[in-house]
Design an enzyme around this catalytic site. Structure first.
Site, PDB file in Angstrom:
ATOM      1  N   GLY A  37       0.493  -1.437   0.057  1.00  0.00           N
ATOM      2  CA  GLY A  37      -0.103   0.126  -0.025  1.00  0.00           C
ATOM      3  C   GLY A  37       1.001   0.931  -0.347  1.00  0.00           C
ATOM      4  N   LEU A  38       0.528   2.193   0.099  1.00  0.00           N
ATOM      5  CA  LEU A  38       0.697   3.679   0.181  1.00  0.00           C
ATOM      6  C   LEU A  38       1.453   4.284   0.907  1.00  0.00           C
ATOM      7  CD1 LEU A  38      -1.922   5.644  -2.174  1.00  0.00           C
ATOM      8  CD2 LEU A  38       0.012   4.985  -3.180  1.00  0.00           C
ATOM      9  N   SER A  39       2.532   5.068   1.335  1.00  0.00           N
ATOM     10  CA  SER A  39       3.286   4.926   2.414  1.00  0.00           C
ATOM     11  C   SER A  39       2.085   5.804   3.489  1.00  0.00           C
ATOM     12  CB  SER A  39       4.312   6.323   2.002  1.00  0.00           C
ATOM     13  OG  SER A  39       5.341   6.902   2.765  1.00  0.00           O
ATOM     14  N   GLY A  40       2.290   5.825   4.468  1.00  0.00           N
ATOM     15  CA  GLY A  40       0.913   6.140   5.151  1.00  0.00           C
ATOM     16  C   GLY A  40       0.015   5.576   5.010  1.00  0.00           C
ATOM     17  N   SER A  41      -0.292   4.444   4.863  1.00  0.00           N
ATOM     18  CA  SER A  41      -1.554   3.817   4.198  1.00  0.00           C
ATOM     19  C   SER A  41      -1.801   2.846   5.679  1.00  0.00           C
ATOM     20  CB  SER A  41      -1.776   2.604   2.929  1.00  0.00           C
ATOM     21  OG  SER A  41       0.066   1.470   2.980  1.00  0.00           O
ATOM     22  N   LYS A  43       0.563   0.161   6.772  1.00  0.00           N
ATOM     23  CA  LYS A  43       1.022  -1.430   6.412  1.00  0.00           C
ATOM     24  C   LYS A  43       1.884  -1.887   7.972  1.00  0.00           C
ATOM     25  CE  LYS A  43       4.122   0.047   3.397  1.00  0.00           C
ATOM     26  NZ  LYS A  43       3.306   1.627   2.708  1.00  0.00           N
ATOM     27  N   SER A  44       2.434  -0.755   7.959  1.00  0.00           N
ATOM     28  CA  SER A  44       3.131  -0.959   9.616  1.00  0.00           C
ATOM     29  C   SER A  44       2.309  -1.156  10.521  1.00  0.00           C
ATOM     30  CB  SER A  44       4.387   0.405   9.564  1.00  0.00           C
ATOM     31  OG  SER A  44       5.073   0.084   8.959  1.00  0.00           O
ATOM     32  N   SER A 111       5.719  -1.832  -2.318  1.00  0.00           N
ATOM     33  CA  SER A 111       6.172  -2.965  -2.873  1.00  0.00           C
ATOM     34  C   SER A 111       5.432  -2.531  -4.683  1.00  0.00           C
ATOM     35  CB  SER A 111       5.457  -4.452  -2.596  1.00  0.00           C
ATOM     36  OG  SER A 111       4.701  -3.980  -1.760  1.00  0.00           O
TER      37      SER A 111
END
Ligand code: ADX
Length: 203
Positions: A37-41, A43-44, A111
């Site tokens: 997913g996008l940065s800030g979505s 994920k982490s 990714s």
């Protein structure tokens, strides 16, 4: 960087302890939960919430995170298309090893390219679970937890995903997380439910 291997005269050694034996000991399968997913979505954040839930159940887990891996293993890579592909290729190889070690591995990398994610799927087979952290760019940009969208809009970060570099949404992810409709806990539960329903872990 996926050209012919440079090493010659190398011989593959089979381990005495098999993946199945390790999985029996662990009490669950090895698998790769591939968050994209996008940065800030998120994920982490979601990967860490899922890891905590699995750890609580006694599972062997590990999170591989984009920002962290770029401090070490992949510190010689930038954000060109070619470097992103190499980033994901290396992580794919690492997840294959973790899978063999019967670890429930969670990865949090943008990714952005479907072909790179498909290559990891080909490497890890039926242990690969693609998790789309499906957060619209407007929301990622609103959240902007690291202030990177602001910098990218100001032209201070070249090739920024979603702005000046593409993001290819998964075509058929195993799990689709709508973070704008559900809480982090609900998203994490959706992932755990998938693992139970597909017999990666027991109920
Ligand atoms: S990937 O595209 O190669 O998969 P990866 O997940 O490893 O990216 O790293 C993304 C993280 O690097 C982002 O969360 C962000 O913090 C940081 N970053 C720095 N520059 C960029 C950029 N140009 N595009 C996207 N993310 C960037």
């Amino acid at each position: 960087m996926t050209e012919d291997p440079k090493s010659t005269n190398i011989v593959w050694h089979e381990a005495h302890i098999t993946q199945t034996a390790r999985e029996t000991l662990a009490g669950h399968k090895g698998a790769v939960l591939w968050f994209t997913g996008l940065s800030g979505s998120g994920k982490s954040t979601i990967a860490n919430a899922v890891e905590a839930a699995l750890h609580e159940r006694g599972c062997k887990t590990y999170v591989l995170d984009g920002d962290n891996i770029r401090h070490g293993l992949n510190k010689n890579l930038g954000f060109s298309d070619e470097d992103r592909t190499e980033n994901i290729r290396r992580i794919g190889e690492v997840t294959k090893l973790f899978c063999d070690a019967a670890v429930l591995t969670l990865t949090a990398f943008i990714s952005p390219f479907q072909s790179d994610r498909d290559a990891v799927r080909a490497l890890t087979g039926d242990r690969f679970i693609e998790v789309f952290v499906n957060t619209p760019i407007e929301i990622c940009e609103q959240r902007d937890p690291k202030g990177l969208y602001e910098k990218a809009r100001a032209g201070e970060i070249p090739e920024f995903t979603g702005i000046t570099s593409p993001y290819e949404a998964p075509e058929s992810p195993e799990i689709d997380l709508h973070t704008d409709e559900k809480s982090i806990e609900e998203c994490a539960q959706q992932v755990v439910d998938y693992l139970i329903a597909n017999q990666f872990i027991s109920a």
